[in-house]
Design an enzyme around this catalytic site. Structure first.
Site, PDB file in Angstrom:
ATOM      1  N   ASP A   1       0.701  -1.206   0.266  1.00  0.00           N
ATOM      2  CA  ASP A   1       0.146   0.051  -0.134  1.00  0.00           C
ATOM      3  C   ASP A   1       1.135   1.133  -0.282  1.00  0.00           C
ATOM      4  OD1 ASP A   1      -2.257   1.161  -0.197  1.00  0.00           O
ATOM      5  OD2 ASP A   1      -2.340   1.334   1.738  1.00  0.00           O
TER       6      ASP A   1
ATOM      7  N   GLY B   1       0.273   5.646  -4.299  1.00  0.00           N
ATOM      8  CA  GLY B   1      -0.604   6.822  -4.640  1.00  0.00           C
ATOM      9  C   GLY B   1       0.318   7.310  -3.380  1.00  0.00           C
TER      10      GLY B   1
ATOM     11  N   HIS C   1       3.144   3.603  -8.578  1.00  0.00           N
ATOM     12  CA  HIS C   1       2.339   1.747  -9.032  1.00  0.00           C
ATOM     13  C   HIS C   1       3.578   1.160  -9.958  1.00  0.00           C
ATOM     14  CE1 HIS C   1      -1.504   1.760  -7.554  1.00  0.00           C
ATOM     15  NE2 HIS C   1      -1.609   3.030  -8.731  1.00  0.00           N
TER      16      HIS C   1
ATOM     17  N   SER D   1      -7.641  -5.521  -6.027  1.00  0.00           N
ATOM     18  CA  SER D   1      -8.381  -6.113  -4.222  1.00  0.00           C
ATOM     19  C   SER D   1      -9.517  -5.920  -5.619  1.00  0.00           C
ATOM     20  CB  SER D   1      -8.448  -4.862  -3.425  1.00  0.00           C
ATOM     21  OG  SER D   1      -9.671  -4.065  -3.890  1.00  0.00           O
TER      22      SER D   1
ATOM     23  N   TRP E   1     -11.667  -2.005  -8.153  1.00  0.00           N
ATOM     24  CA  TRP E   1     -12.609  -2.228  -9.279  1.00  0.00           C
ATOM     25  C   TRP E   1     -13.055  -0.926  -9.095  1.00  0.00           C
ATOM     26  CZ3 TRP E   1     -10.207  -4.175 -12.863  1.00  0.00           C
ATOM     27  CH2 TRP E   1     -10.584  -5.590 -13.737  1.00  0.00           C
TER      28      TRP E   1
ATOM     29  N   LEU F   1      10.988 -20.814  -4.953  1.00  0.00           N
ATOM     30  CA  LEU F   1      10.046 -19.618  -4.217  1.00  0.00           C
ATOM     31  C   LEU F   1       8.500 -20.181  -5.377  1.00  0.00           C
ATOM     32  CD1 LEU F   1       9.144 -16.821  -2.072  1.00  0.00           C
ATOM     33  CD2 LEU F   1       9.944 -16.031  -4.173  1.00  0.00           C
TER      34      LEU F   1
HETATM   35  C1  IPE Z   1      -5.326  -2.646  -0.507  1.00  0.00           C
HETATM   36  O1  IPE Z   1      -5.377  -1.012  -0.428  1.00  0.00           O
HETATM   37  C2  IPE Z   1      -5.238  -3.467  -1.825  1.00  0.00           C
HETATM   38  C3  IPE Z   1      -3.741  -3.893  -2.100  1.00  0.00           C
HETATM   39  C4  IPE Z   1      -3.137  -3.431  -1.266  1.00  0.00           C
HETATM   40  C5  IPE Z   1      -4.152  -4.214  -3.198  1.00  0.00           C
HETATM   41  P1  IPE Z   1      -5.961  -0.332  -0.599  1.00  0.00           P
HETATM   42  O2  IPE Z   1      -5.678   0.709  -0.746  1.00  0.00           O
HETATM   43  O3  IPE Z   1      -6.987  -0.415  -1.730  1.00  0.00           O
HETATM   44  O4  IPE Z   1      -6.820  -0.394   0.626  1.00  0.00           O
HETATM   45  P2  IPE Z   1      -8.075   0.845   1.887  1.00  0.00           P
HETATM   46  O5  IPE Z   1      -8.800   1.717   0.574  1.00  0.00           O
HETATM   47  O6  IPE Z   1      -7.119   1.720   2.059  1.00  0.00           O
HETATM   48  O7  IPE Z   1      -8.533  -0.299   2.610  1.00  0.00           O
HETATM   49  C1  IPE Z   2      -1.716   0.351  -3.450  1.00  0.00           C
HETATM   50  O1  IPE Z   2      -1.441   1.331  -3.887  1.00  0.00           O
HETATM   51  C2  IPE Z   2      -1.179  -0.097  -4.811  1.00  0.00           C
HETATM   52  C3  IPE Z   2      -3.065  -0.791  -5.040  1.00  0.00           C
HETATM   53  C4  IPE Z   2      -3.719  -0.900  -4.250  1.00  0.00           C
HETATM   54  C5  IPE Z   2      -3.677  -1.246  -6.561  1.00  0.00           C
HETATM   55  P1  IPE Z   2      -1.922   2.669  -3.902  1.00  0.00           P
HETATM   56  O2  IPE Z   2      -2.723   3.026  -5.418  1.00  0.00           O
HETATM   57  O3  IPE Z   2      -3.617   2.248  -2.261  1.00  0.00           O
HETATM   58  O4  IPE Z   2      -2.012   3.516  -2.987  1.00  0.00           O
HETATM   59  P2  IPE Z   2      -3.387   4.990  -1.481  1.00  0.00           P
HETATM   60  O5  IPE Z   2      -3.271   3.551  -0.840  1.00  0.00           O
HETATM   61  O6  IPE Z   2      -3.797   5.332  -2.330  1.00  0.00           O
HETATM   62  O7  IPE Z   2      -1.280   6.064  -1.659  1.00  0.00           O
HETATM   63 MG    MG Z   3      -4.301   2.216  -0.499  1.00  0.00          MG
END
Ligand code: IPE
Ligand code: IPE
Ligand code: MG
Length: 252
Positions: free
Chosen positions: A32, A35, A49, A77, A81, A143
């Site tokens: 996570d 962004g 990403h 996740s 979507w 792995l």
């Molecule tokens: C969880 O991160 C999903 C992935 C890392 C793929 P999100 O950014 O989607 O989760 P929330 O919205 O913070 O709970």
């Molecule tokens: C995790 O990073 C990657 C995915 C969920 C695809 P985020 O895109 O959720 O990044 P933040 O949480 O907005 O910083």
């Molecule tokens: Mg996130």
């Protein structure tokens, strides 16, 4: 069982966990913060990403070097979507590119690729790239890298319940025989052990629908580091923290 065995059993589970020569068998990661990493630099989210994909490579290599047997990474996740169409499109393009680029390295490092989730929801080109990489790496033994794609713990549980219900309706399963082992065998993760260590980057203290069944007794490690900044040394720190934990599994 003798009195000695009863006394020894809990000690054994503690010693195994604190044995620093033994890495966790299965590490799961909620990757996570991509962004936020991009926003801090005034860049579009997709740049985060892209940088995150480099972290996947570095951490996969480190896991292989350290002797970890399974690495599951939450890449997309079912709730993701809901994101803007442009971000989803860019993520899917990145996924296809990542799989194609990584395939030679996976073969070189004896890494098997697997995927869990509602994979039929992915664009056809991603499904094709994934199937090809899974088939090509099927014989690798060092792995297993498991990509969680269009994945959520709840949808996995619902899919397992549907499978078991269909078996029961067809007369092939006695509902009385459904226990934890039978249920686990209906999950996407049926061929993998439960994770020993869960890492979440970017400081969020939640599971976000990841491996809800499988994480029951997993050790949780949360770091403030954003996923694109997470590297081999951070993985070593997480494993060192894991080795300080005493896993009791409800025992004493
Ligand atoms: C969880 O991160 C999903 C992935 C890392 C793929 P999100 O950014 O989607 O989760 P929330 O919205 O913070 O709970
Ligand atoms: C995790 O990073 C990657 C995915 C969920 C695809 P985020 O895109 O959720 O990044 P933040 O949480 O907005 O910083
Ligand atoms: Mg996130």
């Amino acid at each position: 069982m003798s009195k000695d065995t009863v006394v020894l059993a809990p000690c054994v589970s503690f010693v195994l966990n604190s044995d620093v020569s033994k890495p966790p068998r299965h590490i799961a990661i909620i990757m996570d913060g991509n962004g936020r990493w991009a926003r801090e630099r005034g860049l579009p989210r997709i740049k985060g990403h892209e940088q995150g994909a480099h972290s996947v490579r570095a951490v996969t290599e480190a896991c292989a070097e350290l002797g970890v047997k399974f690495l599951t990474v939450y890449a997309f996740s079912t709730e993701n979507w809901k994101r803007p169409r442009e971000e989803i499109g860019a993520l899917m393009a990145l996924l296809e590119q990542f799989i194609a680029q990584e395939l030679p390295g996976l073969m070189e490092n004896n890494i098997r690729l697997q995927a869990i989730g509602r994979l039929a929801d992915l664009p056809n080109n991603c499904q094709r790239a994934l199937t090809n990489a899974i088939e090509t790496t099927a014989g690798n033994t060092a792995l297993t890298l498991i990509l969680a794609l269009s994945y959520s713990g709840r949808s996995e549980i619902i899919d397992a319940v549907r499978t078991l219900c269909c078996e029961a309706v067809a007369g092939r399963l006695d509902p009385e025989k459904v226990d934890a082992a039978r249920f686990s065998a209906a999950l996407y993760t049926r061929d993998f052990p439960d994770p020993d260590l869960l890492i979440r980057t970017s400081g969020e203290m939640r599971l976000s629908n990841f491996l809800l069944w499988q994480l029951s007794y997993t050790e949780i490690y949360v770091t403030e580091k954003l996923w694109p900044d997470f590297g081999k040394d951070d993985l070593r720190d997480a494993i060192a923290a894991y080795h300080k934990r005493e896993r009791r599994f409800g025992g004493v």
